[in-house]
Structure formats: structure tokens, C-alpha cells
Design a protein around this motif. Sequence first.
Motif, PDB file in Angstrom:
ATOM      1  N   ARG A  67       0.836  -1.206   0.000  1.00  0.00           N
ATOM      2  CA  ARG A  67       0.000   0.000   0.000  1.00  0.00           C
ATOM      3  C   ARG A  67       0.865   1.248   0.000  1.00  0.00           C
ATOM      4  O   ARG A  67       1.968   1.245   0.552  1.00  0.00           O
ATOM      5  N   PRO A  68       0.404   2.348  -0.608  1.00  0.00           N
ATOM      6  CA  PRO A  68       1.163   3.601  -0.547  1.00  0.00           C
ATOM      7  C   PRO A  68       1.348   4.028   0.904  1.00  0.00           C
ATOM      8  O   PRO A  68       0.461   3.866   1.738  1.00  0.00           O
ATOM      9  N   ARG A  69       2.493   4.595   1.201  1.00  0.00           N
ATOM     10  CA  ARG A  69       2.781   4.987   2.575  1.00  0.00           C
ATOM     11  C   ARG A  69       1.753   5.977   3.102  1.00  0.00           C
ATOM     12  O   ARG A  69       1.419   5.965   4.293  1.00  0.00           O
ATOM     13  N   SER A  70       1.238   6.816   2.223  1.00  0.00           N
ATOM     14  CA  SER A  70       0.272   7.828   2.655  1.00  0.00           C
ATOM     15  C   SER A  70      -1.030   7.217   3.149  1.00  0.00           C
ATOM     16  O   SER A  70      -1.815   7.867   3.829  1.00  0.00           O
ATOM     17  N   MET A 113       9.471   1.325   1.332  1.00  0.00           N
ATOM     18  CA  MET A 113       9.961   1.718   0.014  1.00  0.00           C
ATOM     19  C   MET A 113       9.435   0.797  -1.069  1.00  0.00           C
ATOM     20  O   MET A 113       9.065  -0.356  -0.822  1.00  0.00           O
ATOM     21  N   ARG A 114       9.408   1.335  -2.274  1.00  0.00           N
ATOM     22  CA  ARG A 114       9.001   0.569  -3.459  1.00  0.00           C
ATOM     23  C   ARG A 114      10.006   0.871  -4.567  1.00  0.00           C
ATOM     24  O   ARG A 114      10.349   2.030  -4.816  1.00  0.00           O
ATOM     25  N   TYR A 158      10.283  -4.532  -6.466  1.00  0.00           N
ATOM     26  CA  TYR A 158      10.069  -5.089  -5.127  1.00  0.00           C
ATOM     27  C   TYR A 158       9.545  -4.000  -4.218  1.00  0.00           C
ATOM     28  O   TYR A 158       9.666  -2.804  -4.504  1.00  0.00           O
ATOM     29  N   GLU A 159       8.918  -4.441  -3.121  1.00  0.00           N
ATOM     30  CA  GLU A 159       8.532  -3.549  -2.039  1.00  0.00           C
ATOM     31  C   GLU A 159       9.219  -4.014  -0.768  1.00  0.00           C
ATOM     32  O   GLU A 159       9.500  -5.200  -0.616  1.00  0.00           O
ATOM     33  N   ALA A 160       9.502  -3.079   0.106  1.00  0.00           N
ATOM     34  CA  ALA A 160      10.147  -3.420   1.373  1.00  0.00           C
ATOM     35  C   ALA A 160       9.524  -2.608   2.496  1.00  0.00           C
ATOM     36  O   ALA A 160       9.212  -1.428   2.327  1.00  0.00           O
TER      37      ALA A 160
END
Length: 654
Positions: free
Chosen positions: A258-261, A288-289, A296-298
Motif C-alpha cells: 500500500r502507498p505509505r500515505s 519503500m518501493r 520489489y517492495e520493502a
Amino acid sequence: MGSVETLEFQAETRQLLRLVIHSIYSNKDIFLRELISNASDALDKLRLESLIDSGLAGIDTADLCILLEVDDEARTLTVRDNGIGMTRDDLVELIGTIAKSGTAGLLEKIKESKDAATAESLIGQFGVGFYSAFMVADRVTVRTRRVGTEDGTQWESDGEGTYELQAVDGLPVGTSVTLHLKPADSEDGLADYLSPAKIRQIVKQYSDFIRWPIRMASERTDSAGAGSEGTDAQSADPQDAAAGGVDTLNSMKALWARPRSEVTQEEYDEFYQQISHDWLAPAATVHMRAEGTFEYEALLFIPSQAPFDLFSRESRRSGVQLYVKRVFIMDDCEALMPDYLRFVKGVVDAHDLSLNVSRELLQHDRQIHGVRRRLVKKVLGALKDMQSKDAERYAKVWDQFGRALKEGLLEDTDNTEALLELVSVASTHDPEKTTTLRQYVERMKDGQDTVYYLTGETRAMVENSPHMEAFTAKGYEVLILTDPVDEVWVDRVPAFDGRPLQSIAKGQVDLDGSDAADEEADAEKARREEEFAALLSWLTTTLSGQVKEVRLSSRLTTSAACIVGDAHDVTPTLEKMYRAMGQELPPVRRILELNPAHPLVTALRTAHDAGADDPALAETAELVYGGALLAEGGDLADPARFTRLLTERLTRAL
């Protein structure tokens, strides 16, 4: 249903099936992970195709899901999805044939592999995880219908050499894979895969964050359920089945996707506590993406408190989990995080790895190395950001993890400068607070171009060291390094911000500078060296078994003598550390420095120049050397002799 058509597996496929069934996978539970992952891919493809193909605009994608059905009497487990489905030709190409080049090479590599983990990863790289179903089933039935078509197809095989194809009418869009399970057998590693508890455990472990709901009936079906071929239940749509009593087994809460926002700090904290089993909130979060050739996403966390086993080599492990497209692959993925950041917790979700990639292959994967580099920079950046914005919080984090971070100065040359910026150590500037190297540099005296430090076992020992005397008298700040790792990293790191790091217990120290105003001091120094030349020569000979040289000191103001090393000598503390680990080092002879202004040293010179009794002078020399050695925390070679000589001298003095 149409007529049955029997086909043979491709030769290479038969070989691969035998390897999968009998020798490749060490953990048979992963068959369900593989089938759920395939179902998830089918749902993804349907969602994408419905957006691209205007002819599929009317397809209902509101409740895409994966349904697990258990039939005790028939001993079947069915994995069903309402995804894109397959045609007859798709089944032949994707299951009956390894539809990729290099099949022979793949089989050769598998046969040559020395361990099951490597072979398992090669299978996964080739995308044939479906065959793992035959580890737990002696027959597999696939029923499917592709979106946009009217014809359904049934595929069935015992995995031995042939498979059967048959047209089936009235199937819903999607795919169902029914496993006719072998009996549970602990010796063969076959669990009770009809047990809802076992199914829940596997889903929770491997597929909890799959984006689509994974559902299972609350009660087991009867014999007319999923395992009964040709019944309505066999062709049921997951939406219809979901209308009954079903439970959703997975959380689908992949925060990292999901977006951090859109994620609250409370959600981050809850997720961290779930994966770390830590009751405290994390000190920092890194979300992060990365997009491009390797996506990848982390979602990583820096804890607030160190685990009790952070420095235990026996239980040391990484805290980062690896996922592939939300499917859990492994805990403690060392390839993603260096050992000195082993306290970092979190997940990395890679899009382009195989489900069965092994630890061995990850260690040599170029893309994984790139991911690791970026993750490390993000974590170090988060620590630097905390240091600049919340000094109090950073001080607590450094107190917990600073010793581990300093290990990075020994092993991570790519990030030496970033790590040096994070170092926070004690110094003579403020007894209550630590200082960063940057702060030290900002306080350096005019004309000072060196960062001075002294290592030792305790702060008190360092502060009271004779080596400190001249620096204290002239107002030079000295870093106080008392961690065991400090003894090592200061020798590996030559400078900070272009300024050399120098131990005040090694080499020559000149705090007077070389300006014209110091010419008088230089002349005085030369005069003293001439006056003491004979004594220094005699002492060097007399103490030749203990020291390599005796010289006058410019670092002492109140003590009679001190022991110093050459620039590259091992320190006494490091010698003790090696000895404690059972590693004996060659004897290190160091330098004895004398304070020419001290009454004991001047009296010794006078006695020597007057031709006093050599044995008595030699004993005095021993006492001077032994006292200097003790002052820095060193060990006497013969403590009993030193004590006897000292006692005799004290007795004569009374």
C-alpha cells in the motif's frame, strides 16, 4: 462430458515429475503454497484482462477469491479460483509439456545439484511448481474454463506417464485443482492435509498476504462435496460457495504493497509487533518501493530495544523475511541484510524471483545484491535522519545497536563514510554525553588536523591513563573507546572527513606544532635529549627483553613513564581479547617513554651518570617499566618479582 483423450507427458516432463515426487522438495507443505500462488496469478490475469479487453467488460470481478474445499470421505482437497481459466491447449502446453527452451539443461542441472535446496530452487525457476501436487496426491484432477469461452476441459493424471483430457459442459469460469490425497504418513512427511487446522497453518505461514481472499468452508463437506466428480459442487463457482459458511484464512494486509500515505503509524506498529514479537513500538520505519527491471517492495523496522541474543553467535540471524508476490518464501534472509544490521526487522516482497529460490542462489544473485545495497542505504539513511531530527531517540537506539553498527566498519567498505557519520562515542568533552565524529571535528582546535582517541577496557581507565596528561593540559579533546569492537575498527578506518584518526597511545605525539614561536621549545627538547642520551641507551639495553626502545616523552605531565606502541602495534587490550579467544600472538615489544621533568626520572639519570650500583639501578628500571605497564592496564610478566622489588624499596624508604 465428452470422450476421453489420453496423451503422454513429454519425456522431459516425465523425468521432472519423478524428481519432484521422489526427491526434490524437502518440505511437502509447499504444494499448497504453489497451488494458491497459481490461483492468485489466475485472478490477477483476469483482473488485468478485464481492464484491457473491452469484450470482457461485463465480467464480474467484484468477488475474486480462492476457495479451499475438503472432502473427508473421498480424501480430496480442492483449490478453486474464479480467475482467467485455461483452454484445452493451455492445459497441454502448461502442464503436459514443459513449454520452455533449455529443458534438457534444467534436468542436467537438477541431477548435478548437490543438495535438495538447490534442486528445489531450479524447479521453481522453471515455473513448474504445479507438479508438487503429486508429492501428496496419487491422482490430480484439474477442471477449468477460460474467460470468454464456452467450453470447459478436465485434465487428470496419476503423474506416472500419461494424462487424460475430456471436454466438460457447464463449468464456471476459473480453475479447480482436486488432489486425491495419499494417506498421512509421518515417515514420508505426509501430514493430514484434510485437517482444517493444518490447512490454516500452511496458509498463514506462506500465503497470509496474498491480495485475494483465501476461503474455506467452516464445516467439512460430505461425500457429495468437492471430491465427487461430476457433481454440482465440483463445478461450483467460488462466489456461490462463499455465500455459505466460509472463513477467510488470510489477512490480505500486505502493508508494504500500500502507498505509505494510506498507512497509519498504528498499522505499522501493529505489523511490526506481529512479525517481531516485540511489545515495544519500533524506533523507525522504512517503507519503500522499487520499480524498473527488478521490482520489489520493502517494509523494514529499526527496533527500540535490542534482543537479548543480538551478540550471540549461536543464535545470530537476520530479521528480514522474503516474499515473492506476497507469498512467503523464507525467514531470516541473510542475502538481503548484512550481519551488522541483523537487528532490522521486516519484509521484502520481490516480484521477479521464483517461489523456490534457495538461500545459496540468493547469495550469488546480482539483482538481490542490488536490492541489498539499496536496503542498507535506506536503513542507514533512516538512522541519519533520526540522528539529525531526534537526538534523544537516536541516542537510545545507538545505545542498543551501536556496537553492532560499528561491526559494519569492519565488513562494509561501501558504506564506511555513512557509518562513520552515525558513530556516537564518549569523549573528554562531556562526561555525561556521547559525541559524533562530526561534532568532534566541529570543536577541533585551530590548527588541529587529527582526530585523537584512546582505547581501553573502561572509561575510568582511559581517563586516568598517563597518555591523557598532555592532551588534558593543552585542552585537546580525546575520544574514549571502550567497546571491544573499537579496538579493531579504528585500525581499519584511517580517517574521517579527510582527517586522520590517531591513537594517543601510539607513535610520536607533537602538540606543540612547528611554528617559529616554538623554536625555543625545540631547542630545549634537543638539549634534554642530549642530557638523557646515556640513560636512555642504558635503559634500552637493560630492558631489551621487554621494550624495543626507551625515549623521552612529550605526552606526560605528571606521570614518570608510559608505554606506547608503534603506529601498527597491537594494543594490550586487543592482545587480551585474542588470548581470551585462544589465539596467542607473537610477543609485542613496545616503547617506554620517560617524563624528563619527573623527579624519579631525573634522580635515575643522576644516579646513572654518577656510576651508581648497576643491580640497584636495573631494579629501579624494572619498577619504572612495571608501573607504566600497570597504569595502562597491562599484565606483568612476573607479578611476584615486581611485588618483592617494590616491597623492598618501600621498606628501605621507611
